[in-house]
Design an enzyme around this catalytic site. Structure first.
Site, mmCIF file in Angstrom:
data_model
loop_
_atom_site.group_PDB
_atom_site.id
_atom_site.type_symbol
_atom_site.label_atom_id
_atom_site.label_comp_id
_atom_site.label_asym_id
_atom_site.label_seq_id
_atom_site.Cartn_x
_atom_site.Cartn_y
_atom_site.Cartn_z
ATOM 1 N N LYS A 1 -19.116 -115.845 -78.933
ATOM 2 C CA LYS A 1 -17.326 -115.650 -78.506
ATOM 3 C C LYS A 1 -15.826 -116.503 -78.993
ATOM 4 O O LYS A 1 -15.341 -115.708 -79.500
ATOM 5 C CB LYS A 1 -16.747 -115.154 -76.993
ATOM 6 N N ARG B 1 -25.890 -126.450 -77.787
ATOM 7 C CA ARG B 1 -25.308 -126.601 -77.939
ATOM 8 C C ARG B 1 -24.232 -127.974 -77.480
ATOM 9 O O ARG B 1 -24.460 -128.158 -76.654
ATOM 10 C CB ARG B 1 -24.541 -125.363 -77.247
ATOM 11 N N ARG C 1 -24.162 -118.332 -64.125
ATOM 12 C CA ARG C 1 -23.301 -117.556 -65.588
ATOM 13 C C ARG C 1 -23.922 -116.381 -65.768
ATOM 14 O O ARG C 1 -23.161 -115.277 -65.568
ATOM 15 C CB ARG C 1 -23.172 -118.589 -66.126
ATOM 16 N N ARG D 1 -12.820 -110.395 -66.777
ATOM 17 C CA ARG D 1 -14.583 -110.777 -66.281
ATOM 18 C C ARG D 1 -15.202 -110.500 -64.915
ATOM 19 O O ARG D 1 -16.166 -110.380 -64.544
ATOM 20 C CB ARG D 1 -14.622 -112.671 -65.621
ATOM 21 N N ARG E 1 -21.426 -129.809 -72.554
ATOM 22 C CA ARG E 1 -20.690 -129.290 -71.416
ATOM 23 C C ARG E 1 -21.528 -129.402 -70.606
ATOM 24 O O ARG E 1 -22.392 -129.529 -70.344
ATOM 25 C CB ARG E 1 -20.628 -127.864 -72.044
HETATM 26 P P1 ADP Z 1 -19.266 -119.241 -70.375
HETATM 27 O O1 ADP Z 1 -18.536 -117.314 -71.103
HETATM 28 O O2 ADP Z 1 -20.005 -119.563 -71.403
HETATM 29 O O3 ADP Z 1 -19.639 -119.121 -68.759
HETATM 30 P P2 ADP Z 1 -16.452 -119.865 -70.624
HETATM 31 O O4 ADP Z 1 -15.729 -121.440 -71.306
HETATM 32 O O5 ADP Z 1 -15.804 -118.876 -70.879
HETATM 33 O O6 ADP Z 1 -18.041 -119.881 -70.908
HETATM 34 O O7 ADP Z 1 -15.766 -120.464 -69.046
HETATM 35 C C1 ADP Z 1 -16.652 -121.608 -68.011
HETATM 36 C C2 ADP Z 1 -16.230 -121.507 -67.010
HETATM 37 O O8 ADP Z 1 -14.403 -121.497 -66.567
HETATM 38 C C3 ADP Z 1 -17.056 -119.988 -66.032
HETATM 39 O O9 ADP Z 1 -18.254 -120.737 -65.327
HETATM 40 C C4 ADP Z 1 -15.887 -120.511 -65.164
HETATM 41 O O10 ADP Z 1 -16.166 -120.720 -64.227
HETATM 42 C C5 ADP Z 1 -14.483 -120.213 -66.305
HETATM 43 N N1 ADP Z 1 -13.847 -119.226 -66.163
HETATM 44 C C6 ADP Z 1 -13.552 -118.770 -67.269
HETATM 45 N N2 ADP Z 1 -13.270 -117.635 -67.558
HETATM 46 C C7 ADP Z 1 -13.100 -117.335 -66.043
HETATM 47 C C8 ADP Z 1 -12.936 -116.213 -65.451
HETATM 48 N N3 ADP Z 1 -12.052 -114.774 -66.345
HETATM 49 N N4 ADP Z 1 -13.070 -115.676 -63.893
HETATM 50 C C9 ADP Z 1 -12.910 -116.712 -63.613
HETATM 51 N N5 ADP Z 1 -13.775 -117.510 -63.993
HETATM 52 C C10 ADP Z 1 -13.769 -117.815 -65.211
#
Ligand code: ADP
Ligand code: ZN
Length: 210
Positions: free
Chosen positions: A14, A123, A167, A89, A156
């Protein structure tokens, strides 16, 4: 004005695809996870609140996420549009978003679960320039050096098997169902994310008519 949402399972690319699209079409790339990670690094109040939640791979509470997204979009620095990554999400976030903003399309990067662990666990992110890198199959002596700037590559904190499992579970239980909600209201471009980065990008543009 172009306004897009990009969705997909962990490791589907993404961030990479959003950045490529944003660079060529002058879109602002809004990555909710990056905003949280920045706050953790800077030791802000928000960072203190989300740090533990993120490290175990759980979702941050909706009220917090919504206010971050609202504040970010209210800055109105997106003259040509935006691409939002990592939001919405779950059903509640999707409802909030659809009520407040109209969008031109949703990009859905599709990839089987079997491919996730391989991509995510190899990664690394450059601590100097922020670029994503893949260290799979690389000479161990060079495994932690950024190919672009020579900076130190780091994993990360949530790219470990336990947090990834949490996740993935949330993705299937909460995020995937909102694709159907979007499909009733918006144009959804479904793209096979197992292809190479440029092929995925070309396919996104073709489907969006860009
Ligand atoms: P990934 O999609 O690989 O899980 P992201 O970088 O998009 O990684 O998000 C990392 C973390 O940030 C998530 O695991 C969550 O804890 C938090 N997060 C990000 N976007 C949201 C969201 N829309 N709602 C709730 N938590 C979020
Ligand atoms: Zn670098």
């Amino acid at each position: 004005m172009r306004k897009y949402v990009i969705m997909g399972i962990q490791g589907s690319g993404k961030g990479t695809q959003a950045q490529l699209l944003a660079a060529d079409f002058d879109l602002v790339h809004i990555a909710v996870g990056d905003i949280f990670r920045w706050n953790v690094e800077q030791h802000t109040k928000l960072g203190a609140h989300v740090r533990r939640i993120m490290s175990v791979g759980e979702l941050v509470d909706d009220e917090v996420v919504e206010s971050i997204v609202r504040e970010r979009l209210e800055r109105h620095d997106w003259n040509y549009g935006f691409i939002i990554d990592g939001f919405p999400r779950n059903a509640r976030q999707a409802e909030f978003f659809l009520e407040s903003y109209d969008i031109d399309g949703v990009i859905l990067l599709e990839m089987p679960d079997e491919d996730v662990a391989g991509r995510v666990l190899s990664r690394r992110i450059c601590s100097a320039c922020g670029l994503d890198d893949d260290v799979a199959g690389r000479d161990p002596a060079e495994a932690d050096v950024c190919a672009a700037c020579g900076g130190q590559l780091v994993a990360r904190e949530d790219d470990n098997p336990e947090a990834l499992a949490a996740r993935l579970r949330d993705y299937h239980e909460k995020t995937k169902p909102i694709v159907e909600l979007f499909e009733r209201k918006e144009f959804v471009a479904r793209v096979d994310a197992t292809q190479s980065i440029p092929v995925v990008q070309t396919e996104i543009r073709r489907q969006l008519g860009l």
